[in-house]
Design an enzyme around this catalytic site. Structure first.
Site: not given
Lengths: 268, 404
Positions: B154-155, B232, B294, B330
């Site tokens: 998702a960056h 992760h 996270d 997320g």
């Protein structure tokens, strides 16, 4: 002399613990009247300590006004070493009860001046008014505290060199490495224990049977230092059936015949 | 005063009737605290002839070291990566709220952002001790921007960077001063990553491999250079393949030399990692497993629709979706939930589950001499839990900072 014979180790531990409980309770200690208790280490008294802790947790007994004096400690072993008698007393008894640190006395085997430490211990016992009840165990060779065979029966608290037998027997607690086993100890003398107003000796297991026989059926002899207590006006031996194996039937029957009365001493 | 004044006359608290996690075992033992540190009662007894001023009955509950979350992006509507006007206020809010989850220390985590954001945000997230105001801040975790474009997740792609200026220079230019930084996640396959990893490790910053296309040999090289963590595990990396196990292969690598240990983060929320994958990792390398949440902005918000920044999200149960879609937005896991799920999914011991959230992250960050354990003389940061591992109370430096 009283000889208490019960079925097994657990019963002996319980009997001894109840007796201590009752003695302290009847003494009714307070801020101006402390009960003084002599204490042993080793495997024999473990069950008795467990029971006392149980009684404390149930609120049947408090050690707030009890002063304790331990019999012995190794020389040169760090105080926090798991085999030190300080560690033993902390882990198996003191941390579970309400005793105050200033009332728990154990010889300091790391003191700079050992004879002076021994004298100070005797002085502390004296200024506490002497010991009301000294609880002890014995070794298979009949030694009480570190008063090994041949120790003077009028000995006082002192530095003692340990017998090779004792060092060998202790090696199992020090990774089997003889070089790690302390070779000296500080110990109360036979005379120190004799001065207590009452003495209670715990003897359990078949391996202690011969020592019990020597303690009570033969004469006073410095080769079996526990036999000295034949001369003490108030001694109780607490043993299990196994420990009586070397005694005469007559002796066992005689004392068993008195159990109905002796058991009243531990009623609550 | 009970205690020896030559040592300290601070009050002593004894937590009684509890089971404490010490030496990897839950054991029946009292916990003693003085001046914010865990006290050795035997030394107190014999050396100081001291005793407790106060006894607290724990009713047979479990006491474990406080949880440490090394990867948390925000929560309760706060996004640490947003250069708002009140960054420290946001960190404080989350820090306070996560006390409820048993978290006593954390690493606020920034996802890939433009340099201007790093320069603005990092100096404002101060390393600080915890207390009634909230969990302690160990340092910032910078996840990106030196990561793989393919595995960016998702960056935002436009802010990804490489080490084109040689490595360390890129690092400094992008982040600015690194004083408040505890962890950096990067992709080791990027050219010039070697000197960057070495420099970060030299500064005592934990280097984590993540968001990466690295094969096993590249990952091993990163560890040799000084990396010690995997961000992760399984997520945002090549899937495990038996001829090239990729980053996952670090768990059983023979190139990791004696005396060194690679740790790996796990989101044990039951959603981001399949229970079977969790079990595989735990069984292969139990002492490296670090539970992380996270967690994102939506963590801690009630069910329903929320507007967060530019995004609308729907919270349904343990899932947070981009509104109107099935796309997960997320993790909204909390640390205590992860501990419970991890235990239940792997069937591990209570000790293992609690240590994965406390001792392991402390070891990862080389803080285990003062955090993550209940050893004598360490910080008295701890949680009181019931047998179902539900947090009842949280303590920092011996002070109760949250109670159910």
């Amino acid at each position: 002399m009283k000889l208490i014979i019960v079925n097994d180790y657990d019963k002996a531990s319980e009997w001894a613990a109840k007796y201590i409980r009752n003695r302290i309770t009847k003494f009714s200690p307070g801020p101006d009247k402390y009960f003084t208790l002599g204490l042993p280490t080793g495997s024999t008294p473990l069950g008795c300590y467990k029971k006392l802790i149980e009684f404390y947790k149930k609120g049947e007994i408090s050690f707030q006004y009890v002063k304790t004096f331990n019999m012995d400690e190794y020389v040169g072993l760090p105080r926090d070493h798991p085999e030190s008698y300080h560690s033993f007393m902390w882990n198996n008894f003191f941390k579970h009860i309400d005793i105050r640190a200033e009332n728990a006395h154990i010889l300091d085997g790391n003191a700079a001046d050992l004879p002076q430490e021994c004298q100070a211990f005797e002085d502390k016992i004296k200024s506490a008014g002497g010991i009301e009840l000294f609880v002890g165990g014995i070794g298979p060779d009949g030694h009480i505290a570190f008063n090994e065979p041949g120790s003077s029966l009028v000995s006082r608290t002192r530095v003692k060199t340990l017998a090779m037998d004792t060092i060998l027997a202790n090696a199992r607690f020090f990774d089997g490495d003889l070089s790690k086993v302390p070779t000296m100890a500080l110990t109360v003398g036979v005379g120190t224990v004799m001065d207590a107003r009452e003495v209670m000796i715990l003897i359990t297991g078949a391996h202690k049977a011969f020592a019990l026989y020597k303690a009570i059926e033969e004469g006073v002899n410095h080769m079996w230092t526990v036999s000295a207590f034949q001369q003490h006006p108030q001694t109780i031996f607490v043993c299990d059936e196994d420990a009586t194996q070397e005694l005469r039937v007559k002796t066992v029957k005689y004392f068993k015949g008195m159990m109905h009365y002796h058991n009243t001493l531990v009623d609550q | 005063m009970p205690s020896n004044k030559s040592v300290s006359d601070a009050p002593i608290t004894q937590f009684i009737n509890c089971r404490i996690l010490r030496d990897h075992k839950i054991q029946r033992e009292d916990l003693w605290v003085r001046e914010g540190k865990i006290l050795d009662p035997e030394k107190l007894f014999f050396d100081e002839q001291g005793f407790a001023d106060q006894r607290i009955d724990c009713n047979n509950k479990i006491i474990a070291p406080g949880f440490i979350d090394v990867q948390i992006n925000g929560g309760y509507g706060v996004d640490f990566s947003q250069a708002s006007s009140d960054i420290s206020g946001g960190v404080s809010l989350v820090g306070k709220k996560i006390l409820e989850h048993g978290v006593t220390s954390f690493c606020p985590t920034l996802v890939t952002s433009p340099p201007s954001v790093y320069h603005q945000v990092i100096p404002q997230i101060k390393v600080q001790n915890g207390g009634p105001h909230g969990a302690g801040v160990i340092g910032v975790h910078l996840e990106g921007p030196f990561i793989s474009e393919e595995k960016r997740g998702a960056h935002p792609p436009k802010f990804l960077r490489s080490f084109k200026a040689g490595g360390v220079a890129d690092l400094m230019e992008t982040y600015g001063p690194l004083d408040n930084v505890a962890v950096v996640t990067l992709a080791p396959e990027l050219e010039n990553s070697g000197p960057v990893i070495q420099e970060l490790a030299r500064r005592g910053i934990t280097v984590s491999v993540g968001h990466s296309m690295a094969d096993l040999s590249q990952a091993e090289e990163a560890v040799i250079q000084g990396a010690s963590f995997i961000t992760h595990l399984f997520n945002a990396m090549l899937p495990f393949h038996h001829r090239d196990p990729g980053v996952v292969g670090l768990l059983t690598s023979e190139k990791v030399s004696q005396g060194r240990r690679v740790f790996y983060g796990m989101i044990a929320d039951g959603i981001h990692t399949h229970p079977a994958a969790l079990r595989i990792a735990h069984r292969a390398h139990p002492t490296g497993l670090v539970l992380v949440t996270d967690a994102v902005t939506a963590m801690g918000l009630p069910a329903g629709r929320h507007t967060l920044g530019q995004q609308e999200i729907d919270i349904q149960g343990l899932h947070a979706y981009v509104a109107g879609t099935n796309t997960l937005s997320g993790s909204i896991a909390t640390m205590d939930m992860c501990v419970r799920h991890f235990r239940q999914a792997t069937g591990c011991s209570v000790e293992d589950a609690l240590e994965a959230a406390s001792l392991r992250p402390a070891e990862l960050l080389r803080l285990n001499h003062r955090k993550g354990t209940l050893d004598f003389n360490t910080d008295a940061d701890f949680v009181v839990l019931d047998d179902a591992l539900v947090v009842q109370e949280t303590y920092i430096a011996g002070e109760q900072v949250w109670k159910k």
